[in-house]
Design a protein around this motif. Structure first.
Motif, PDB file in Angstrom:
ATOM      1  N   UNK A 153       0.841  -1.199   0.000  1.00  0.00           N
ATOM      2  CA  UNK A 153       0.000   0.000   0.000  1.00  0.00           C
ATOM      3  C   UNK A 153       0.871   1.242   0.000  1.00  0.00           C
ATOM      4  N   UNK A 154       0.496   2.229  -0.807  1.00  0.00           N
ATOM      5  CA  UNK A 154       1.242   3.487  -0.880  1.00  0.00           C
ATOM      6  C   UNK A 154       0.572   4.506   0.036  1.00  0.00           C
ATOM      7  N   UNK A 155       1.358   5.065   0.940  1.00  0.00           N
ATOM      8  CA  UNK A 155       0.849   6.052   1.883  1.00  0.00           C
ATOM      9  C   UNK A 155       1.320   7.448   1.476  1.00  0.00           C
ATOM     10  N   UNK A 156       0.532   8.434   1.775  1.00  0.00           N
ATOM     11  CA  UNK A 156       0.902   9.816   1.482  1.00  0.00           C
ATOM     12  C   UNK A 156       2.086  10.226   2.349  1.00  0.00           C
ATOM     13  N   UNK A 157       2.981  11.083   1.815  1.00  0.00           N
ATOM     14  CA  UNK A 157       4.131  11.535   2.603  1.00  0.00           C
ATOM     15  C   UNK A 157       3.754  12.111   3.963  1.00  0.00           C
ATOM     16  N   UNK A 158       2.655  12.855   4.043  1.00  0.00           N
ATOM     17  CA  UNK A 158       2.249  13.437   5.330  1.00  0.00           C
ATOM     18  C   UNK A 158       1.872  12.365   6.342  1.00  0.00           C
ATOM     19  N   UNK A 159       1.308  11.247   5.864  1.00  0.00           N
ATOM     20  CA  UNK A 159       0.981  10.147   6.766  1.00  0.00           C
ATOM     21  C   UNK A 159       2.253   9.495   7.310  1.00  0.00           C
ATOM     22  N   UNK A 160       3.249   9.346   6.439  1.00  0.00           N
ATOM     23  CA  UNK A 160       4.527   8.780   6.883  1.00  0.00           C
ATOM     24  C   UNK A 160       5.207   9.732   7.857  1.00  0.00           C
ATOM     25  N   UNK A 161       5.147  11.035   7.570  1.00  0.00           N
ATOM     26  CA  UNK A 161       5.729  12.033   8.478  1.00  0.00           C
ATOM     27  C   UNK A 161       5.108  11.931   9.868  1.00  0.00           C
TER      28      UNK A 161
END
Length: 202
Positions: A153-161
């Motif tokens: 699954x690809x997560x948005x950069x802000x979610x990873x941050x």
């Protein structure tokens, strides 16, 4: 991801790195199986030096392969590659070993480094925390690059941050570590980030 600037200065003095050197050192860090060796190999313009060894039965109790069951080798010292980011500016890339038992190598590799790329695997995101902590504690600029493995699954950069509790100023990027252009973009963003941290105009 940021685009490569095409209007780089052309005079010999301007083509040097902003820190007055023609070559700088970059670390490629991250957890076990995050893609460090792959990234170094993808962007290096020379045949990369690798210190990979096969995973053994003896190492199974200490090498957690959950989520990366297909992995068969591991870096035991470092990977090394080189790329000319632009005329007059060469980057020397040092890939760090991912397992805790090889972390004594990190302090030597980190000497004189401009900054680091922390590769993150969302299947094992917690493995990124030690790398993030290492560079934060030492004041070394870094960017986080989420290696988008096939079938994950690809997560948005802000979610990873948010998941890594990163400050707003730390760039978080999505990449495929196998793609040379992705790797070059990561290195460009890191150099830009380190220059901004140092108050230097590129």
């Amino acid at each position: 991801m940021a685009s490569v600037h095409s209007d780089a200065p052309s005079t010999p003095a301007a083509r040097k790195a902003p820190w007055g050197a023609s070559a700088v050192k970059i670390l490629i860090a991250g957890g076990f199986g995050a893609g460090k060796t792959t990234l170094v190999g993808a962007v290096s313009e020379i045949r990369p030096l690798r210190t990979e060894e096969l995973l053994s039965e003896v190492g199974r109790p200490v090498d957690d392969t959950a989520g990366v069951e297909a992995k068969r080798t591991t870096t035991v010292a470092m990977d090394f590659g080189r790329i000319d980011l632009r005329p007059g500016l060469a980057l020397y890339l040092f890939g760090t070993p991912g397992q805790d038992r090889f972390w004594f190598v990190w302090d030597e590799l980190a000497r004189g480094t401009l900054g680091a790329v922390v590769l993150a695997d969302t299947r094992r995101l917690a493995d990124s925390f030690p790398s993030v902590d290492y560079f934060e504690q030492r004041g070394i600029p870094f960017v986080v690059a989420v290696n988008c493995f096939e079938g994950t699954e690809v997560y948005a950069p802000d979610d990873v941050r948010a998941a890594l509790d990163l400050p707003a100023g730390v760039p978080v990027l999505l990449c495929d570590a196998r793609r040379r252009e992705d790797g070059k973009e990561l290195l460009i963003r890191l150099v830009e980030h380190a220059a901004a941290r140092a108050g230097i105009q590129l």
